[in-house]
Design a protein around this motif. Structure first.
Motif, short mmCIF file in Angstrom:
data_model
loop_
_atom_site.label_atom_id
_atom_site.label_comp_id
_atom_site.label_asym_id
_atom_site.label_seq_id
_atom_site.Cartn_x
_atom_site.Cartn_y
_atom_site.Cartn_z
N CYS A 80 0.84 -1.21 0.00
CA CYS A 80 0.00 0.00 0.00
C CYS A 80 0.87 1.25 0.00
O CYS A 80 0.63 2.19 -0.76
CB CYS A 80 -0.92 0.00 1.22
N ALA A 81 1.90 1.25 0.85
CA ALA A 81 2.80 2.40 0.89
C ALA A 81 3.56 2.54 -0.41
O ALA A 81 3.77 3.65 -0.92
CB ALA A 81 3.76 2.28 2.07
N PRO A 103 -6.24 5.06 6.12
CA PRO A 103 -5.33 5.91 5.35
C PRO A 103 -4.38 5.10 4.47
O PRO A 103 -4.07 5.51 3.35
CB PRO A 103 -4.57 6.69 6.43
N GLU A 104 -3.92 3.97 4.99
CA GLU A 104 -3.02 3.11 4.22
C GLU A 104 -3.72 2.55 2.99
O GLU A 104 -3.15 2.50 1.89
CB GLU A 104 -2.54 1.97 5.13
N ASP A 164 2.84 7.42 -10.73
CA ASP A 164 2.19 8.63 -11.22
C ASP A 164 2.01 8.58 -12.74
O ASP A 164 1.19 9.30 -13.29
CB ASP A 164 3.01 9.87 -10.85
N ALA A 204 -6.15 5.75 -4.42
CA ALA A 204 -5.96 7.07 -5.03
C ALA A 204 -5.32 6.99 -6.40
O ALA A 204 -5.30 7.98 -7.14
CB ALA A 204 -5.10 7.94 -4.11
N ARG A 205 -4.80 5.81 -6.77
CA ARG A 205 -4.18 5.64 -8.09
C ARG A 205 -5.20 5.30 -9.17
O ARG A 205 -4.84 5.09 -10.32
CB ARG A 205 -3.13 4.53 -8.04
N GLY A 208 2.32 4.52 -3.41
CA GLY A 208 2.49 5.96 -3.45
C GLY A 208 3.78 6.40 -4.13
O GLY A 208 4.07 7.60 -4.18
N HIS A 209 4.54 5.45 -4.66
CA HIS A 209 5.80 5.76 -5.32
C HIS A 209 5.57 6.61 -6.56
O HIS A 209 4.57 6.46 -7.26
CB HIS A 209 6.51 4.46 -5.70
N ILE A 231 -4.09 4.84 -0.23
CA ILE A 231 -2.96 5.13 -1.12
C ILE A 231 -3.13 4.44 -2.47
O ILE A 231 -3.11 5.10 -3.52
CB ILE A 231 -1.62 4.76 -0.46
#
Length: 227
Positions: free
Chosen positions: A79-80, A106-107, A88, A113-114, A83-84, A110
């Motif tokens: 999950c973290a 919140p985790e 993007d 959100a992609r 966010g790499h 991430i």
């Protein structure tokens, strides 16, 4: 529930998404809260079909990772890790979160959100009867951080949007009877048909016996002589 093939099912969902969109240039993202869980998802997929993000700043392979990610239609990360900056560059039409009940909200957000604006499906895979999110702060627990996104959504939408994998293949019937009755309302069936081993063969139930003892640290593990 345990032993029902959650990760295998997750892998098949991911592959079906890609098969259904063959030639469209779409991407899918699979994420999990821990590296071990993400690795299990990646290992359930053919290596040539997925990109598993294991990048570290010091490995000096940024260009290679970028090339492989651009080529692959399926990315796997924690999950973290989702966010790499590498991610993007891709808008994912499908997102699957494995072990979703072990991720804090919140985790979990991430990888979600992609999603691109044309997102088709988001699937959360998990079991609220197993390990919860790790939240050490009592204040954070009281404020709800220990409630996963999976659990909150189930509470809001109800069981109609939840698919229960109700056949387990890990435990023998005598062992599965207790969790099936006490945690899964009797809905968990057992798919194992082989004969039970000798210690269990003549017993209809398994007894859980409390043992008074004390743990002691032994190297990197623990030992309880009384048990």
């Amino acid at each position: 529930p345990p032993g029902t093939g959650k990760t295998t099912t997750a892998a098949q969902i991911l592959r079906q998404w890609l098969w259904d969109s063959s030639g469209e240039g779409c991407k899918a993202l699979a994420a999990a809260p821990s590296r071990a869980a993400a690795r299990r998802v990646a290992d359930a997929l053919p290596e040539e079909e997925r990109f598993f993000l294991q990048w570290r700043a010091e490995d000096g392979l940024w260009a290679e990772h970028r090339r492989r990610f651009c080529w692959s239609r399926l990315a796997v990360a924690t999950c973290a890790g989702a966010g790499h900056d590498l991610f993007d560059e891709g808008l994912f039409r499908w997102v699957l979160l494995d072990e979703a009940t072990q991720a804090t909200e919140p985790e979990a957000l991430i990888p979600l959100a992609r999603c691109g604006k044309s997102v088709h499906h988001v699937v959360l895979v998990g079991d609220p009867q197993q390990l919860p999110p790790t939240v050490l702060s009592m204040a954070a627990q009281r404020l709800g951080l220990a409630t996963s996104l999976f659990e909150r959504l189930v509470a809001e939408v109800g069981p109609k949007e939840v698919l229960l994998l109700d056949m387990q293949f890990r435990m023998l019937p005598a062992l599965a009877a207790f969790p099936a009755a006490f945690f899964y309302q009797g809905l968990l069936a057992t798919g194992r048909s082989e004969e039970e081993p000798e210690p269990l063969r003549h017993h209809e139930t398994v007894n859980f016996t409390g043992v008074r003892g004390y743990e002691r640290s032994v190297g990197t593990s623990y030992d309880n002589a009384a048990e």
